[in-house]
Design a protein around this motif. Structure first.
Motif, PDB file in Angstrom:
ATOM      1  N   GLU A 148      95.507  63.816  42.656  1.00 11.23           N
ATOM      2  CA  GLU A 148      95.871  62.397  42.626  1.00 11.23           C
ATOM      3  C   GLU A 148      94.979  61.601  43.570  1.00 11.23           C
ATOM      4  O   GLU A 148      94.837  61.938  44.740  1.00 11.23           O
ATOM      5  CB  GLU A 148      97.353  62.226  43.026  1.00 11.23           C
ATOM      6  N   ALA A 149      94.404  60.513  43.048  1.00 17.49           N
ATOM      7  CA  ALA A 149      93.469  59.699  43.829  1.00 17.49           C
ATOM      8  C   ALA A 149      94.164  58.653  44.698  1.00 17.49           C
ATOM      9  O   ALA A 149      93.648  58.287  45.754  1.00 17.49           O
ATOM     10  CB  ALA A 149      92.495  58.985  42.884  1.00 17.49           C
ATOM     11  N   ASN A 150      95.311  58.175  44.251  1.00 14.92           N
ATOM     12  CA  ASN A 150      95.951  57.044  44.923  1.00 14.92           C
ATOM     13  C   ASN A 150      96.883  57.556  46.035  1.00 14.92           C
ATOM     14  O   ASN A 150      97.870  58.238  45.748  1.00 14.92           O
ATOM     15  CB  ASN A 150      96.739  56.240  43.878  1.00 14.92           C
ATOM     16  N   PRO A 151      96.593  57.218  47.313  1.00 13.99           N
ATOM     17  CA  PRO A 151      97.410  57.767  48.411  1.00 13.99           C
ATOM     18  C   PRO A 151      98.888  57.396  48.317  1.00 13.99           C
ATOM     19  O   PRO A 151      99.759  58.205  48.664  1.00 13.99           O
ATOM     20  CB  PRO A 151      96.771  57.153  49.672  1.00 13.99           C
ATOM     21  N   ALA A 152      99.186  56.178  47.841  1.00 11.13           N
ATOM     22  CA  ALA A 152     100.600  55.773  47.733  1.00 11.13           C
ATOM     23  C   ALA A 152     101.305  56.607  46.665  1.00 11.13           C
ATOM     24  O   ALA A 152     102.470  57.015  46.836  1.00 11.13           O
ATOM     25  CB  ALA A 152     100.691  54.284  47.405  1.00 11.13           C
ATOM     26  N   HIS A 153     100.617  56.888  45.565  1.00 10.03           N
ATOM     27  CA  HIS A 153     101.208  57.738  44.532  1.00 10.03           C
ATOM     28  C   HIS A 153     101.426  59.149  45.091  1.00 10.03           C
ATOM     29  O   HIS A 153     102.476  59.772  44.863  1.00 10.03           O
ATOM     30  CB  HIS A 153     100.297  57.804  43.300  1.00 10.03           C
ATOM     31  N   ALA A 154     100.430  59.636  45.817  1.00  2.61           N
ATOM     32  CA  ALA A 154     100.534  60.996  46.377  1.00  2.61           C
ATOM     33  C   ALA A 154     101.705  61.084  47.361  1.00  2.61           C
ATOM     34  O   ALA A 154     102.451  62.076  47.357  1.00  2.61           O
ATOM     35  CB  ALA A 154      99.222  61.373  47.054  1.00  2.61           C
ATOM     36  N   ASP A 155     101.898  60.049  48.194  1.00  2.00           N
ATOM     37  CA  ASP A 155     103.015  60.059  49.149  1.00  2.00           C
ATOM     38  C   ASP A 155     104.348  60.133  48.417  1.00  2.00           C
ATOM     39  O   ASP A 155     105.242  60.919  48.779  1.00  2.00           O
ATOM     40  CB  ASP A 155     103.006  58.768  49.992  1.00  2.00           C
ATOM     41  N   THR A 156     104.475  59.313  47.378  1.00  2.73           N
ATOM     42  CA  THR A 156     105.736  59.312  46.617  1.00  2.73           C
ATOM     43  C   THR A 156     105.936  60.662  45.936  1.00  2.73           C
ATOM     44  O   THR A 156     107.047  61.210  45.928  1.00  2.73           O
ATOM     45  CB  THR A 156     105.711  58.180  45.562  1.00  2.73           C
TER      46      THR A 156
END
Ligand code: SAM
Length: 221
Positions: free
Chosen positions: A88-96
């Motif tokens: 996953e490239a998007n850090p906010a997506h990865a955190d969720t």
């Protein structure tokens, strides 16, 4: 027709008892965090889960985690020593996703690699090959993801691509949409690839008119 497609999907989902509280909590957490609702549907998630179990998959690669909804379905299909590597490239997506995977009790079966998939994929080369690869990220890069999938899959592995119909736009030869062009090239590359036997199926349902491709990596003589 969308109302009918959604209505039948809702009926299937209820009749087949496809949802549960952990999966629904992940979707709620995604919405609360402002993630786009681009997860696979519950029925599609169950399909991926069944495919992984049919194949007795132990190693799964997913390109495009979002909030981890499809990742949960895949992780649940694996034996105790199984692993989903999800990119996953998007850090906010990865955190969720990390929070959702932990809440669903599958965190120990999932390795989430944060960053552009084309940076992460070369680091997987030389490792244990994958049994199942699910490609569901930025569609313009689908042809490059296919090249990596071929390097990382074992003979007999399955490669699944999501969103290969895009409301029928993928039939448009002159489309300038980079996602359509990426999907077309992906499909044509699979068709021309002697190492693969591939098909594509259109689907309708809560996600509208779309489809997925599925290819098997041929066992070469
Ligand atoms: N598989 C997820 C599911 O069904 O729950 C949905 C994935 S969503 C369609 C696509 C995801 O790919 C997004 O979270 C997006 O941030 C991610 N993505 C886009 N470009 C990417 C890239 N170059 N590398 C890795 N991830 C990327």
């Amino acid at each position: 027709m969308q109302a009918e497609w959604s209505g039948l999907d809702r009926y299937y989902t209820a009749a087949l008892q496809v949802e549960d509280s952990a999966l629904n909590s992940a979707l709620s957490a995604n919405a609360a965090a402002g993630l786009p609702a681009q997860d696979v549907s519950p029925l599609q998630g169950r399909f991926l889960h069944i495919l992984a179990r049919l194949m007795r998959a132990r190693r799964v690669l997913e390109i495009g985690t979002l909030g981890g909804y499809s990742t949960i379905w895949l992780a649940r299909a694996l034996p105790a020593d199984g692993r989903v590597v999800t990119l996953e490239a998007n850090p906010a997506h990865a955190d969720t996703a990390r929070a959702n995977l932990a809440a669903a009790g599958v965190a120990e079966k999932v390795e989430l690699r944060e960053g552009p998939a084309l940076d992460s994929l070369p680091l997987l080369a030389g490792g244990e090959p994958f049994d199942l690869i699910f490609i569901d990220a930025d569609k313009p890069n689908n042809p490059a993801y296919l090249e990596w999938a071929l390097k990382l899959a074992r003979p007999g592995a399955a490669i699944v691509g999501d969103n290969v119909a895009r409301g029928g736009a993928v039939a448009n030869v002159v489309s300038q949409d980079p996602s359509v062009r990426g999907v077309r090239r992906f499909l044509e590359d699979m068709g021309a690839e002697p190492r693969l036997t591939a098909t594509a199926l259109q689907t309708v349902g809560v996600k509208g008119w779309d489809g997925f491709s599925i290819a098997i990596v041929n066992e070469m003589a």
